[in-house]
Structure formats: structure tokens, C-alpha cells
Design a protein around this motif. Structure first.
Motif, PDB file in Angstrom:
ATOM      1  N   SER A  45      60.605  41.140 -16.146  1.00  0.00           N
ATOM      2  CA  SER A  45      60.135  42.323 -15.439  1.00  0.00           C
ATOM      3  C   SER A  45      59.438  41.925 -14.131  1.00  0.00           C
ATOM      4  CB  SER A  45      59.175  43.099 -16.354  1.00  0.00           C
ATOM      5  OG  SER A  45      58.517  44.109 -15.629  1.00  0.00           O
ATOM      6  N   ALA A  46      58.632  40.852 -14.209  1.00  0.00           N
ATOM      7  CA  ALA A  46      57.918  40.372 -13.014  1.00  0.00           C
ATOM      8  C   ALA A  46      58.914  39.951 -11.943  1.00  0.00           C
ATOM      9  CB  ALA A  46      57.008  39.202 -13.385  1.00  0.00           C
ATOM     10  N   GLU A  47      59.941  39.245 -12.348  1.00  0.00           N
ATOM     11  CA  GLU A  47      60.931  38.776 -11.370  1.00  0.00           C
ATOM     12  C   GLU A  47      61.592  39.966 -10.664  1.00  0.00           C
ATOM     13  OE1 GLU A  47      64.594  37.079 -12.871  1.00  0.00           O
ATOM     14  OE2 GLU A  47      64.552  35.565 -11.278  1.00  0.00           O
ATOM     15  N   THR A  48      61.946  40.995 -11.438  1.00  0.00           N
ATOM     16  CA  THR A  48      62.583  42.176 -10.853  1.00  0.00           C
ATOM     17  C   THR A  48      61.674  42.804  -9.793  1.00  0.00           C
ATOM     18  OG1 THR A  48      63.667  42.584 -12.961  1.00  0.00           O
ATOM     19  CG2 THR A  48      63.604  44.429 -11.411  1.00  0.00           C
ATOM     20  N   THR A  49      60.396  42.962 -10.145  1.00  0.00           N
ATOM     21  CA  THR A  49      59.462  43.592  -9.208  1.00  0.00           C
ATOM     22  C   THR A  49      59.229  42.713  -7.972  1.00  0.00           C
ATOM     23  OG1 THR A  49      58.346  44.683 -11.038  1.00  0.00           O
ATOM     24  CG2 THR A  49      57.118  44.537  -8.964  1.00  0.00           C
ATOM     25  N   LEU A  50      58.994  41.430  -8.198  1.00  0.00           N
ATOM     26  CA  LEU A  50      58.618  40.543  -7.090  1.00  0.00           C
ATOM     27  C   LEU A  50      59.795  40.325  -6.135  1.00  0.00           C
ATOM     28  CD1 LEU A  50      56.532  37.951  -9.154  1.00  0.00           C
ATOM     29  CD2 LEU A  50      55.642  39.794  -7.697  1.00  0.00           C
ATOM     30  N   ARG A  51      60.985  40.147  -6.699  1.00  0.00           N
ATOM     31  CA  ARG A  51      62.164  39.953  -5.844  1.00  0.00           C
ATOM     32  C   ARG A  51      62.534  41.252  -5.131  1.00  0.00           C
ATOM     33  NH1 ARG A  51      64.805  35.854  -4.321  1.00  0.00           N
ATOM     34  NH2 ARG A  51      66.811  36.802  -4.827  1.00  0.00           N
ATOM     35  N   GLY A  52      62.216  42.385  -5.795  1.00  0.00           N
ATOM     36  CA  GLY A  52      62.446  43.675  -5.148  1.00  0.00           C
ATOM     37  C   GLY A  52      61.523  43.859  -3.951  1.00  0.00           C
ATOM     38  N   LEU A  53      60.286  43.389  -4.116  1.00  0.00           N
ATOM     39  CA  LEU A  53      59.331  43.458  -3.009  1.00  0.00           C
ATOM     40  C   LEU A  53      59.766  42.567  -1.862  1.00  0.00           C
ATOM     41  CD1 LEU A  53      55.675  43.143  -4.373  1.00  0.00           C
ATOM     42  CD2 LEU A  53      56.402  44.584  -2.476  1.00  0.00           C
ATOM     43  N   ASN A  54      60.201  41.352  -2.216  1.00  0.00           N
ATOM     44  CA  ASN A  54      60.491  40.379  -1.170  1.00  0.00           C
ATOM     45  C   ASN A  54      61.524  39.361  -1.641  1.00  0.00           C
ATOM     46  OD1 ASN A  54      60.528  38.509   0.866  1.00  0.00           O
ATOM     47  ND2 ASN A  54      58.301  38.259   0.991  1.00  0.00           N
ATOM     48  N   PRO A  55      62.757  39.504  -1.177  1.00  0.00           N
ATOM     49  CA  PRO A  55      63.811  38.574  -1.624  1.00  0.00           C
ATOM     50  C   PRO A  55      63.627  37.145  -1.116  1.00  0.00           C
ATOM     51  CG  PRO A  55      64.685  40.190  -0.042  1.00  0.00           C
ATOM     52  CD  PRO A  55      63.268  40.580  -0.296  1.00  0.00           C
ATOM     53  N   ASP A  56      62.679  36.911  -0.207  1.00  0.00           N
ATOM     54  CA  ASP A  56      62.366  35.533   0.211  1.00  0.00           C
ATOM     55  C   ASP A  56      61.731  34.735  -0.926  1.00  0.00           C
ATOM     56  OD1 ASP A  56      63.214  35.749   2.797  1.00  0.00           O
ATOM     57  OD2 ASP A  56      61.213  36.097   3.666  1.00  0.00           O
ATOM     58  N   VAL A  57      61.206  35.447  -1.915  1.00  0.00           N
ATOM     59  CA  VAL A  57      60.399  34.782  -2.939  1.00  0.00           C
ATOM     60  C   VAL A  57      61.267  34.318  -4.104  1.00  0.00           C
ATOM     61  CG1 VAL A  57      58.510  35.090  -4.591  1.00  0.00           C
ATOM     62  CG2 VAL A  57      58.391  36.156  -2.335  1.00  0.00           C
ATOM     63  N   LYS A  58      61.075  33.051  -4.462  1.00  0.00           N
ATOM     64  CA  LYS A  58      61.731  32.532  -5.655  1.00  0.00           C
ATOM     65  C   LYS A  58      60.733  32.663  -6.804  1.00  0.00           C
ATOM     66  CE  LYS A  58      63.472  28.071  -7.301  1.00  0.00           C
ATOM     67  NZ  LYS A  58      62.309  27.404  -7.900  1.00  0.00           N
ATOM     68  N   VAL A  59      61.187  33.202  -7.923  1.00  0.00           N
ATOM     69  CA  VAL A  59      60.298  33.356  -9.077  1.00  0.00           C
ATOM     70  C   VAL A  59      60.716  32.339 -10.145  1.00  0.00           C
ATOM     71  CG1 VAL A  59      59.461  34.924 -10.871  1.00  0.00           C
ATOM     72  CG2 VAL A  59      59.947  35.811  -8.573  1.00  0.00           C
ATOM     73  N   ASP A  60      59.792  31.429 -10.472  1.00  0.00           N
ATOM     74  CA  ASP A  60      60.041  30.501 -11.588  1.00  0.00           C
ATOM     75  C   ASP A  60      59.543  31.180 -12.849  1.00  0.00           C
ATOM     76  OD1 ASP A  60      60.698  28.611  -9.646  1.00  0.00           O
ATOM     77  OD2 ASP A  60      58.742  27.607  -9.729  1.00  0.00           O
ATOM     78  N   LYS A  61      60.452  31.462 -13.763  1.00  0.00           N
ATOM     79  CA  LYS A  61      60.047  32.158 -14.991  1.00  0.00           C
ATOM     80  C   LYS A  61      59.756  31.139 -16.088  1.00  0.00           C
ATOM     81  CE  LYS A  61      63.822  34.713 -14.979  1.00  0.00           C
ATOM     82  NZ  LYS A  61      64.780  35.732 -15.471  1.00  0.00           N
ATOM     83  N   HIS A  62      58.543  31.180 -16.585  1.00  0.00           N
ATOM     84  CA  HIS A  62      58.176  30.311 -17.708  1.00  0.00           C
ATOM     85  C   HIS A  62      57.834  31.214 -18.878  1.00  0.00           C
ATOM     86  CE1 HIS A  62      57.915  27.014 -14.809  1.00  0.00           C
ATOM     87  NE2 HIS A  62      57.112  27.753 -14.073  1.00  0.00           N
ATOM     88  N   ARG A  63      58.830  31.495 -19.716  1.00  0.00           N
ATOM     89  CA  ARG A  63      58.545  32.380 -20.858  1.00  0.00           C
ATOM     90  C   ARG A  63      58.045  31.529 -22.006  1.00  0.00           C
ATOM     91  NH1 ARG A  63      62.008  36.636 -24.514  1.00  0.00           N
ATOM     92  NH2 ARG A  63      60.126  37.483 -25.467  1.00  0.00           N
ATOM     93  N   THR A  64      56.792  31.178 -21.890  1.00  0.00           N
ATOM     94  CA  THR A  64      56.200  30.271 -22.865  1.00  0.00           C
ATOM     95  C   THR A  64      54.698  30.457 -22.849  1.00  0.00           C
ATOM     96  OG1 THR A  64      56.040  27.940 -23.493  1.00  0.00           O
ATOM     97  CG2 THR A  64      55.993  28.404 -21.161  1.00  0.00           C
ATOM     98  N   ARG A  65      54.038  29.833 -23.799  1.00  0.00           N
ATOM     99  CA  ARG A  65      52.583  29.766 -23.759  1.00  0.00           C
ATOM    100  C   ARG A  65      52.201  28.421 -23.191  1.00  0.00           C
ATOM    101  NH1 ARG A  65      50.907  30.752 -29.749  1.00  0.00           N
ATOM    102  NH2 ARG A  65      49.318  29.275 -29.072  1.00  0.00           N
ATOM    103  N   ILE A  66      51.124  28.387 -22.420  1.00  0.00           N
ATOM    104  CA  ILE A  66      50.680  27.101 -21.900  1.00  0.00           C
ATOM    105  C   ILE A  66      49.906  26.398 -23.020  1.00  0.00           C
ATOM    106  CG2 ILE A  66      48.608  28.108 -20.790  1.00  0.00           C
ATOM    107  CD1 ILE A  66      49.124  26.023 -18.508  1.00  0.00           C
ATOM    108  N   THR A  67      50.299  25.167 -23.287  1.00  0.00           N
ATOM    109  CA  THR A  67      49.661  24.397 -24.361  1.00  0.00           C
ATOM    110  C   THR A  67      49.346  23.006 -23.837  1.00  0.00           C
ATOM    111  OG1 THR A  67      51.721  23.422 -25.151  1.00  0.00           O
ATOM    112  CG2 THR A  67      51.109  25.567 -26.089  1.00  0.00           C
ATOM    113  N   ALA A  68      48.597  22.254 -24.642  1.00  0.00           N
ATOM    114  CA  ALA A  68      48.260  20.884 -24.244  1.00  0.00           C
ATOM    115  C   ALA A  68      49.537  20.070 -24.010  1.00  0.00           C
ATOM    116  CB  ALA A  68      47.390  20.233 -25.314  1.00  0.00           C
TER     117      ALA A  68
END
Ligand SMILES: [Zn+2]
Length: 395
Positions: free
Chosen positions: A208-231
Motif C-alpha cells: 500500500s505504501a509503495e502505491t501511495t509513494l510512487r503515485g506521489l512521485n515516480p522518481d522515488v524507488k520504494v524498497d519493500k521490507h515485509r518483515t519485522r526488524i530483529t537482531a
């Protein structure tokens, strides 16, 4: 009154000049005088000496301090033929710069000597229009906008804080935005998480974030990390980015982000929200003060408030997230004073901002005296976190 020619003759005597071959040798030998091109923008785009800082003559006095803060540092100024640069050198001397030389023969002489030059990078025509309100600000300019386009910011969480911060960073043209979130959009998010919409309930937040952010500005590359940050993955996730925006709602993630960023020397823009109150500060890239200077260790699980239970005014993360985006842009462009060492507290009910001074704790377990930052242990504090598992519910 002296004529212009007389003035020039006088200046030529008083100004030290450097010829193209000598400058080229100095640059090749690792002596790095600040090389300043004082020509107009339309001349600069035609070509420049590699490594040049471009400051048009008309703004030289105003902008030189930012480019060269040390008045004793060696500076070489150049123009097209060596005349305007002589006038520029005089102005710099008047400002107290003690080691200024003017390139004899200017850029034309440099090219004639067969020395290497390059085309400065430029914005595309559509980018010139999109970012014109940025490039009109002298402190940003085209160089600043190009810098933003090359920059990488990591948003921990695509929720309440991650929404406004990532959206404004995308609009501003920050070229790469990393979004970490393992959750899917829930109806209860929509009161504040403006990255997402009603039609995306059930969709992974990073998508969803990628859709919104790229819609706002196609110059932006969105790296999607569908994960939890862990040690186990924190260092790998954070390492590629210039700045980290911590939009996590749980202690476990905040400690992990703090500790990992300290190991990597990355600045973290930390914010938190609770009902009507928001807090924000910057933990700088050099690491002090840090999150553990404030809170050396996590609270016991029963005392840790859970965001899911706490409640928050929907606009509050909007305000705090936009402040986070502002700090990120300042860090990326080296502008102004960040919130490093200051905690800004916003009380929405009173409409008041308070500021608390933060000090480095010499006994801090992660940035205190004698701590080897490269060996800071990374800890998963899941057991200490009340409420949903870390990463499950962002603000
Ligand atoms: Zn510390």
C-alpha cells in the motif's frame, strides 16, 4: 575613481593566481583546495572542473561559509577567463579567507590545456518543474535536490509516523525510501495512517505504501521490507540507508534500532506519540546522546504501555512524522541545527512545544566512555514488550 582596467591591474598584483597545470597537479596529488566555480548557472551546466562547488558570483559572500567553513582552508576560485574570479578572490579575502587563489585563464584556459572536465549533473525538465520550489531556495538549489534524489531513507514502520514522514520525503524527491513493516492494513489504522486507504484494508502495508509513494512521485524507488526488524536482520536492513526514521511503537524495536544504528554510525530520527503528546529527537550518526542515554534498559513488561491500548489523536503522528521528515532532509542536506541533544515535546491540548536538553551519559551501555560501538550486542527484547508482538501494530 580608478577605471575598471586600473582596478584589474591593481587586483592582479594583489591576488595570487594559480595556473591550470599547477591546480591539476595539486588535485591529482590529493591536495584538495576547495574549487569554486563562480560563473552563472548557464555557463556552469556547459562544463566544469571535476569536484567543483558551484556558487554564482552574486551569492558568493552569502554561501561561501557553508561550502568552506574554515577561513584558512585553501580555496581556488574560477570563472570563464580569470577576471570575475579575481574579483571573487578579493571578496573572499575581505571576508577573512587567507588562502585564496584565482585560476589564471579560468575554465577556458583549463580546457585549452587539455585537462579533464565534466558536465555537471542536472535535473530533467520534468524534475526542474517538480522541484522548482526547492531549487529556488538558495540553501537547497539544484545541487541539494540532486543530493536528495541520491539519498536513501529507511522508515521503520509504515504506520502513523511512517505515513507522513515517507509521504513528504517522497514528495521532496528523496530517491530511495525503505519501508519496513510486516503488517497488513486494518480499518483501525485509517484514522491516522494516511499512506493507506479504505480500499486497501487487508493489503500488506508495504505494498500500500509503495502505491501511495510512487503515485506521489515516480522518481522515488520504494524498497519493500515485509518483515519485522530483529537482531538477526537489523544491520543488513539499516546498512544501505543514510538516515533512519524510527516510527516504531514498541520498546524492543527502539532499542534494536538504536543499537544497530550506533554500530553502523547512522543517524536515527526518533519519535513517539501517546494520546495528545508527541516527542521527537535525533540520535546523530556519531551516536551521542543515544536512546539508551535516555532509557538505559527496557521497562518491565507490565509497565510498558502498548500502543494498541493507549489510543492516540489521529493528527498527532502527522505532526510528529512531518517533523521527522524535516529533520531527515536537514541531515541529508547538512542544513541548520538538528534535534540532536534536544528532546522536543509537543502538547496538542495546550498547543505548546517544550524542549528538554539531552546529555550523553558517560555510563551509557551503548555510547558511553570506552564502549566499543562495533561490538554492541544486538538484543531481541520481545519478552519485554507488552501488547502485540513488536512490529504488529505501528502507531
Ligand atoms: Zn547513549
Amino acid at each position: 575613481m580608478p577605471t575598471f582596467d586600473a582596478l584589474l591591474r591593481d587586483l592582479r598584483v594583489k591576488t595570487s593566481e594559480i595556473d591550470a597545470a599547477t591546480l591539476s597537479t595539486e588535485l591529482a596529488n590529493g591536495k584538495h583546495p576547495a574549487v569554486i566555480d563562480v560563473r552563472e548557472a548557464d555557463e556552469h551546466v556547459q562544463g566544469m572542473i571535476p569536484g567543483t562547488v558551484h556558487i554564482v558570483r552574486g551569492f558568493l559572500e552569502q554561501r561561501i561559509e557553508r561550502a568552506v567553513p574554515d577561513r584558512e582552508a585553501p580555496v581556488v576560485v574560477y570563472c570563464a577567463s580569470g577576471t570575475r574570479s579575481m574579483l571573487a578572490a578579493r571578496s573572499l579575502a575581505e571576508l577573512g579567507y587567507t588562502n585564496v587563489r584565482s585560476l589564471a585563464g579560468g575554465f577556458t584556459g583549463w580546457k585549452r590545456a587539455g585537462l579533464p572536465w565534466e558536465q555537471p549533473r542536472a535535473l530533467r525538465a520534468d524534475q526542474e518543474a517538480r522541484y522548482s520550489r526547492h531549487t529556488l531556495i538558495p540553501e537547497v538549489g539544484i545541487a541539494g535536490q540532486l543530493k536528495l534524489l541520491e539519498s536513501k531513507v529507511l522508515c521503520i514502520g509504515a504506520g502513523g509516523l511512517g505515513s507522513p514522514s515517507s509521504m513528504y520525503l517522497a514528495a521532496a524527491g528523496v530517491g530511495t525510501l525503505g519501508m519496513i513493516d510486516d503488517d497488513v492494513v486494518d480499518a483501525s489504522n485509517l484514522q491516522r495512517q494516511i499512506l493507506h486507504g479504505t480500499d486497501r484494508v487487508g493489503v500488506p502495508k508495504v505494498d500500500s505504501a509503495e502505491t501511495t509513494l510512487r503515485g506521489l512521485n515516480p522518481d522515488v524507488k520504494v524498497d519493500k521490507h515485509r518483515t519485522r526488524i530483529t537482531a538477526a536482520n537489523a544491520l543488513e536492513l539499516i546498512a544501505p540507508y543514510d538516515v533512519v526514521i524510527d516510527g516504531a511503537d514498541n520498546f524492543a524495536t527502539r532499542y534494536l534500532v538504536n543499537d544497530s544504528a550506533l554500530r553502523l554510525g547512522k543517524p536515527v530520527i526518533h519519535a513517539s506519540i501517546f494520546r495528545f503528546e508527541g516527542q521527537i529527537t535525533v540520535f546523530p550518526g556519531n551516536g551521542s546522546p543515544c536512546y539508551r542515554c535516555l532509557y538505559p534498559s527496557p521497562p518491565p513488561a507490565e509497565e510498558a504501555p502498548s500502543c494498541a491500548e493507549a489510543g492516540v489523536l489521529g493528527v498527532l503522528p502527522g505532526i510528529m512524522g512531518v517533523l521527522q521528515a524535516t529533520e531527515a532532509i536537514k541531515i541529508l542536506l547538512g542544513l541548520g541545527n538538528t534535534l540532536a541533544g534536544r528532546l522536543l515535546v509537543y502538547d496538542a491540548l495546550a498547543t505548546k512545544f517544550r524542549e528538554l536538553k539531552l546529555r550523553r551519559d558517560p555510563k551509557c551501555p551503548t555510547c558511553g566512555d570506552g564502549v566499543d560501538r562495533s561490538a554492541i550486542p544486538l538484543i531481541d527484547y520481545e519478552q519485554f514488550c507488552a501488547g502485540p508482538a513488536p512490529g504488529r501494530s505501528k502507531h
